[in-house]
Design an enzyme around this catalytic site. Structure first.
Site, PDB file in Angstrom:
ATOM      1  N   CYS A  53      38.770  42.499  36.647  1.00 18.68           N
ATOM      2  CA  CYS A  53      38.001  42.299  35.171  1.00 18.68           C
ATOM      3  C   CYS A  53      39.381  43.616  33.905  1.00 18.68           C
ATOM      4  O   CYS A  53      39.833  44.302  34.438  1.00 18.68           O
ATOM      5  CB  CYS A  53      36.576  42.514  34.491  1.00 18.68           C
ATOM      6  SG  CYS A  53      36.309  41.458  35.398  1.00 18.68           S
TER       7      CYS A  53
ATOM      8  N   GLU B 213      43.388  37.144  37.703  1.00 18.82           N
ATOM      9  CA  GLU B 213      42.974  36.636  38.848  1.00 18.82           C
ATOM     10  C   GLU B 213      43.782  36.389  39.944  1.00 18.82           C
ATOM     11  O   GLU B 213      44.585  37.051  40.657  1.00 18.82           O
ATOM     12  CB  GLU B 213      42.335  35.663  37.900  1.00 18.82           C
ATOM     13  CG  GLU B 213      42.378  35.503  37.026  1.00 18.82           C
ATOM     14  CD  GLU B 213      41.331  33.959  36.004  1.00 18.82           C
ATOM     15  OE1 GLU B 213      41.625  33.672  36.951  1.00 18.82           O
ATOM     16  OE2 GLU B 213      39.780  34.190  35.515  1.00 18.82           O
TER      17      GLU B 213
ATOM     18  N   GLU C 263      38.475  44.887  31.584  1.00 18.69           N
ATOM     19  CA  GLU C 263      37.787  46.894  31.191  1.00 18.69           C
ATOM     20  C   GLU C 263      38.358  47.596  32.991  1.00 18.69           C
ATOM     21  O   GLU C 263      38.312  48.366  31.777  1.00 18.69           O
ATOM     22  CB  GLU C 263      37.192  46.284  31.384  1.00 18.69           C
ATOM     23  CG  GLU C 263      35.637  45.351  30.665  1.00 18.69           C
ATOM     24  CD  GLU C 263      35.427  44.559  30.693  1.00 18.69           C
ATOM     25  OE1 GLU C 263      36.084  43.727  31.705  1.00 18.69           O
ATOM     26  OE2 GLU C 263      34.288  43.509  30.753  1.00 18.69           O
TER      27      GLU C 263
HETATM   28  N1  THU Z   1      36.210  38.394  32.926  1.00 21.26           N
HETATM   29  C1  THU Z   1      36.682  39.773  32.537  1.00 21.26           C
HETATM   30  O1  THU Z   1      37.944  40.273  32.822  1.00 21.26           O
HETATM   31  N2  THU Z   1      35.435  40.555  31.897  1.00 21.26           N
HETATM   32  C2  THU Z   1      34.508  40.560  32.180  1.00 21.26           C
HETATM   33  O2  THU Z   1      33.663  41.404  31.778  1.00 21.26           O
HETATM   34  C3  THU Z   1      33.983  39.522  32.173  1.00 21.26           C
HETATM   35  C4  THU Z   1      34.253  38.782  33.675  1.00 21.26           C
HETATM   36  C5  THU Z   1      37.076  38.083  33.694  1.00 21.26           C
HETATM   37  C6  THU Z   1      36.580  37.942  35.032  1.00 21.26           C
HETATM   38  C7  THU Z   1      37.461  36.349  35.817  1.00 21.26           C
HETATM   39  O3  THU Z   1      39.001  36.578  35.405  1.00 21.26           O
HETATM   40  C8  THU Z   1      37.438  35.575  34.130  1.00 21.26           C
HETATM   41  O4  THU Z   1      36.808  36.719  32.889  1.00 21.26           O
HETATM   42  C9  THU Z   1      36.444  35.012  34.186  1.00 21.26           C
HETATM   43  O5  THU Z   1      35.274  35.107  34.964  1.00 21.26           O
END
Ligand code: THU
Length: 137
Positions: free
Chosen positions: A53, A44, A55
């Protein structure tokens, strides 16, 4: 690779999440067509939209090492300090990102533990996706 061990890698990757804003920790693991494994966690940023994210981190690691197609993707996520993990599906941006590097038979595992997971195809998660075929004829 053994599915349980593979999911465990995604769970362990989630421990490295940098998620001070959401406290939501996501781990991902990908297997390339040649059998290499890469993991990632969400990263983040104080400027929220700069967040990456899990992935996309895992896939970027694979691609930057020279591996172009992904045959398996595991996604695992849970709130920090919570006991139970639920199903965490890739966000829309990740689905688009995955579609660029997916093998024809990509399996996407949505895992809530080493023993609990559901398997999806990319077409189930992202039908009618935008691709270079649709864009540049
Ligand atoms: N997030 C992911 O890492 N992958 C996803 O597919 C959904 C969301 C993360 C982004 C952010 O740091 C946290 O989850 C909350 O949205």
């Amino acid at each position: 690779m053994d599915i349980k061990k593979f999911i465990k890698l995604a769970i362990e990757a989630s421990y490295n999440a940098y998620a001070p804003y959401s406290n939501f920790q996501v781990g991902a693991a990908v297997e390339t067509e040649s059998g290499r494994i890469y993991t990632g966690s969400n990263i983040e940023n104080a400027s929220y939209s700069a967040t990456i994210c899990a992935e996309r981190v895992a896939i970027s690691k694979a691609i930057s090492e020279g591996y172009e197609k992904i045959k398996t993707l595991i996604v695992y996520g849970k709130y920090e300090n919570e006991q139970e993990a639920g199903d965490v599906f890739p966000c829309g941006i990740c689905r688009q990102f995955v579609s660029e590097f997916a093998s024809d038979d990509l399996k996407i595992l949505i895992a809530s533990s080493e023993d609990n997971y559901k398997i999806f195809t990319l077409n189930e998660l992202m039908p009618h996706s935008f691709s270079s075929v649709s864009a540049y004829k």
